[in-house]
Design an enzyme around this catalytic site. Structure first.
Site, PDB file in Angstrom:
ATOM      1  N   GLY A 173      32.559 -32.029 -13.668  1.00 56.56           N
ATOM      2  CA  GLY A 173      31.636 -31.279 -14.513  1.00 56.56           C
ATOM      3  C   GLY A 173      32.119 -31.216 -15.936  1.00 56.56           C
ATOM      4  O   GLY A 173      31.992 -32.161 -16.713  1.00 56.56           O
ATOM      5  N   ARG A 174      32.750 -30.087 -16.281  1.00 53.79           N
ATOM      6  CA  ARG A 174      33.065 -29.795 -17.683  1.00 53.79           C
ATOM      7  C   ARG A 174      33.950 -30.811 -18.404  1.00 53.79           C
ATOM      8  O   ARG A 174      33.755 -30.993 -19.617  1.00 53.79           O
ATOM      9  CB  ARG A 174      33.645 -28.384 -17.771  1.00 53.79           C
TER      10      ARG A 174
ATOM     11  N   ASP B 288      23.466 -30.337  -3.980  1.00 52.18           N
ATOM     12  CA  ASP B 288      24.548 -29.502  -3.423  1.00 52.18           C
ATOM     13  C   ASP B 288      24.041 -28.074  -3.227  1.00 52.18           C
ATOM     14  O   ASP B 288      24.369 -27.175  -4.000  1.00 52.18           O
ATOM     15  CB  ASP B 288      25.749 -29.549  -4.382  1.00 52.18           C
ATOM     16  N   LEU B 289      23.257 -27.887  -2.168  1.00 48.91           N
ATOM     17  CA  LEU B 289      22.715 -26.549  -1.891  1.00 48.91           C
ATOM     18  C   LEU B 289      23.382 -25.914  -0.669  1.00 48.91           C
ATOM     19  O   LEU B 289      23.036 -24.798  -0.285  1.00 48.91           O
ATOM     20  CB  LEU B 289      21.185 -26.616  -1.703  1.00 48.91           C
ATOM     21  N   LYS B 290      24.277 -26.617  -0.035  1.00 50.43           N
ATOM     22  CA  LYS B 290      25.086 -26.065   1.076  1.00 50.43           C
ATOM     23  C   LYS B 290      24.231 -25.316   2.098  1.00 50.43           C
ATOM     24  O   LYS B 290      24.379 -24.106   2.309  1.00 50.43           O
ATOM     25  CB  LYS B 290      26.187 -25.159   0.521  1.00 50.43           C
TER      26      LYS B 290
ATOM     27  N   ASP C  34      25.837 -28.548 -14.118  1.00 53.39           N
ATOM     28  CA  ASP C  34      25.873 -27.090 -13.967  1.00 53.39           C
ATOM     29  C   ASP C  34      25.310 -26.423 -15.206  1.00 53.39           C
ATOM     30  O   ASP C  34      26.036 -25.786 -15.986  1.00 53.39           O
ATOM     31  CB  ASP C  34      27.310 -26.624 -13.698  1.00 53.39           C
TER      32      ASP C  34
ATOM     33  N   LYS D 144      24.990 -34.488  -9.802  1.00 58.09           N
ATOM     34  CA  LYS D 144      24.931 -33.400  -8.819  1.00 58.09           C
ATOM     35  C   LYS D 144      24.056 -32.268  -9.343  1.00 58.09           C
ATOM     36  O   LYS D 144      24.275 -31.748 -10.432  1.00 58.09           O
ATOM     37  CB  LYS D 144      26.329 -32.860  -8.522  1.00 58.09           C
TER      38      LYS D 144
ATOM     39  N   HIS E 143      22.727 -23.623   5.297  1.00 57.01           N
ATOM     40  CA  HIS E 143      23.336 -22.884   6.413  1.00 57.01           C
ATOM     41  C   HIS E 143      22.277 -21.922   6.946  1.00 57.01           C
ATOM     42  O   HIS E 143      22.028 -20.869   6.369  1.00 57.01           O
ATOM     43  CB  HIS E 143      24.561 -22.107   5.917  1.00 57.01           C
ATOM     44  N   ASP E 144      21.623 -22.313   8.036  1.00 55.73           N
ATOM     45  CA  ASP E 144      20.538 -21.475   8.583  1.00 55.73           C
ATOM     46  C   ASP E 144      20.346 -21.886  10.037  1.00 55.73           C
ATOM     47  O   ASP E 144      21.132 -22.674  10.575  1.00 55.73           O
ATOM     48  CB  ASP E 144      19.262 -21.683   7.747  1.00 55.73           C
ATOM     49  N   ILE E 145      19.309 -21.395  10.682  1.00 57.47           N
ATOM     50  CA  ILE E 145      19.077 -21.816  12.062  1.00 57.47           C
ATOM     51  C   ILE E 145      18.700 -23.311  12.066  1.00 57.47           C
ATOM     52  O   ILE E 145      18.198 -23.839  11.063  1.00 57.47           O
ATOM     53  CB  ILE E 145      17.987 -20.969  12.753  1.00 57.47           C
ATOM     54  N   PRO E 146      18.990 -24.004  13.167  1.00 61.38           N
ATOM     55  CA  PRO E 146      18.804 -25.468  13.189  1.00 61.38           C
ATOM     56  C   PRO E 146      17.423 -25.925  12.732  1.00 61.38           C
ATOM     57  O   PRO E 146      17.306 -26.873  11.936  1.00 61.38           O
ATOM     58  CB  PRO E 146      19.068 -25.824  14.659  1.00 61.38           C
ATOM     59  N   ASN E 147      16.377 -25.257  13.190  1.00 59.10           N
ATOM     60  CA  ASN E 147      15.026 -25.713  12.854  1.00 59.10           C
ATOM     61  C   ASN E 147      14.760 -25.644  11.348  1.00 59.10           C
ATOM     62  O   ASN E 147      14.141 -26.539  10.772  1.00 59.10           O
ATOM     63  CB  ASN E 147      14.004 -24.851  13.619  1.00 59.10           C
TER      64      ASN E 147
ATOM     65  N   THR F  89      36.827 -23.156  -1.230  1.00 59.10           N
ATOM     66  CA  THR F  89      38.162 -23.005  -1.826  1.00 59.10           C
ATOM     67  C   THR F  89      38.408 -21.572  -2.307  1.00 59.10           C
ATOM     68  O   THR F  89      39.544 -21.196  -2.579  1.00 59.10           O
ATOM     69  CB  THR F  89      38.354 -23.976  -3.004  1.00 59.10           C
TER      70      THR F  89
HETATM   71  O1  C5P Z   1      33.238 -28.267 -14.280  1.00 58.74           O
HETATM   72  P1  C5P Z   1      33.974 -28.669 -13.038  1.00 58.74           P
HETATM   73  O2  C5P Z   1      34.494 -30.092 -13.067  1.00 58.74           O
HETATM   74  O3  C5P Z   1      35.032 -27.676 -12.636  1.00 58.74           O
HETATM   75  O4  C5P Z   1      32.829 -28.635 -11.924  1.00 58.74           O
HETATM   76  C1  C5P Z   1      33.113 -28.864 -10.579  1.00 58.74           C
HETATM   77  C2  C5P Z   1      31.863 -28.838  -9.759  1.00 58.74           C
HETATM   78  O5  C5P Z   1      32.255 -28.926  -8.385  1.00 58.74           O
HETATM   79  C3  C5P Z   1      31.039 -27.572  -9.876  1.00 58.74           C
HETATM   80  O6  C5P Z   1      29.676 -27.935  -9.692  1.00 58.74           O
HETATM   81  C4  C5P Z   1      31.508 -26.718  -8.749  1.00 58.74           C
HETATM   82  O7  C5P Z   1      30.522 -25.854  -8.239  1.00 58.74           O
HETATM   83  C5  C5P Z   1      31.862 -27.762  -7.692  1.00 58.74           C
HETATM   84  N1  C5P Z   1      32.876 -27.312  -6.750  1.00 58.74           N
HETATM   85  C6  C5P Z   1      34.169 -26.961  -7.120  1.00 58.74           C
HETATM   86  N2  C5P Z   1      35.078 -26.566  -6.208  1.00 58.74           N
HETATM   87  C7  C5P Z   1      34.743 -26.504  -4.940  1.00 58.74           C
HETATM   88  C8  C5P Z   1      33.467 -26.862  -4.525  1.00 58.74           C
HETATM   89  C9  C5P Z   1      32.551 -27.273  -5.464  1.00 58.74           C
HETATM   90  O8  C5P Z   1      34.493 -27.010  -8.282  1.00 58.74           O
HETATM   91  N3  C5P Z   1      35.661 -26.137  -4.065  1.00 58.74           N
END
Ligand code: C5P
Length: 253
Positions: free
Chosen positions: A229-230, A79-81, A30, A52, A83-87, A138
């Protein structure tokens, strides 16, 4: 698919999908520039082989980030999630597959036809990525789900519903918060791939994630991969932090 699915033992700690060397850690890059991402990949690739790429890095850098990580011999979770029309989703998944992406996310709320189109896009290649459904973010609670989105369900029920829709449409798994792992594992069975963010080692002090689990807790509950991540990327010594988490998972400490 390169990653074989074997469940953890349920005996209290991680034993792995591939005997000996399987590492469930996926490091979230990130960061806003390739320079920062590259520094992390070079630093961490001796101990982690899965990274990621999210919206921030991909928007700033583009496919170069994917190609460079693949060139290091590492795997990419895009991780670009979608979400659009199927095509459109089919085309985007096909393009990501052609870049060599190993895992990617699709919003399950796009519906069955869109999810099946994603599967078709992935299957245009002989090396399809693992497709994961995103269920309910979340950041959305039951109140928001019902009053703003007019979905008359509890969040946990909607998460399981969309998890089943994902698997029923041909996706391999789901992204699940630590609070959802147990329900999803029971509903989706052993074969589904469960990838969990919100991980904090017991010795980490960063606390802005509210629904968290330790690496061991998440694995014992049924997660296959941990997005971290962090706790790694912002540690004083990122490689040591990653190595410590991996070692603790192996020994169950
Ligand atoms: O730094 P950290 O460990 O919190 O990073 C978690 C990663 O997981 C980030 O890239 C964040 O966007 C992703 N993520 C999240 N919670 C979610 C979905 C994705 O923390 N519910």
């Amino acid at each position: 698919m390169t990653i074989e699915v074997t469940r953890n033992s349920g005996e209290g700690f991680f034993v792995g999908r591939q005997a000996g060397d399987y590492n469930p850690i996926i490091v979230a890059l990130d960061v806003p520039s390739w320079q920062q991402a590259q520094d992390l990949v070079v630093e961490l690739s001796p101990v982690v082989d899965f990274f990621k790429i999210g919206m921030e890095l991909f928007t700033a850098v583009g496919p170069k980030a994917i190609r460079a990580i693949k060139a290091e011999g590492c795997k990419v979770f895009l991780d670009l999630k979608y979400h659009d029309i199927p095509n459109t989703v089919k085309g985007a998944v096909g393009a990501a597959t052609a870049l060599g992406v190993d895992m990617m996310t699709i919003h399950a709320s796009g519906g069955r036809t869109m999810l099946q189109a994603a599967v078709a896009g992935a299957n245009e290649s002989t090396k399809a990525p693992i497709l994961l459904g995103v269920t309910v973010l979340t950041s959305i609670d039951t109140h928001v789900l019902q009053s703003e989105l007019q979905v008359q369900a509890e969040v946990t029920d909607q998460v399981v519903h969309l998890g089943k829709l994902s698997i029923g449409s041909g996706l391999q798994g789901v992204v699940a918060s630590p609070l959802e792992i147990t329900n999803l594992r029971m509903a989706l069975g052993d074969e589904a791939v469960i990838v969990t963010p919100g991980i904090r080692p017991p010795w980490d002090e960063r606390g802005d994630q509210r629904r968290v689990a330790t690496p061991q807790e998440a694995i014992v509950q049924g997660a296959d991969y941990l997005v971290i991540g962090r706790p790694i990327t912002a540690a004083k010594d990122p490689r040591a932090a990653a190595a410590r988490i991996a070692a603790e998972l192996k020994t169950g400490d």
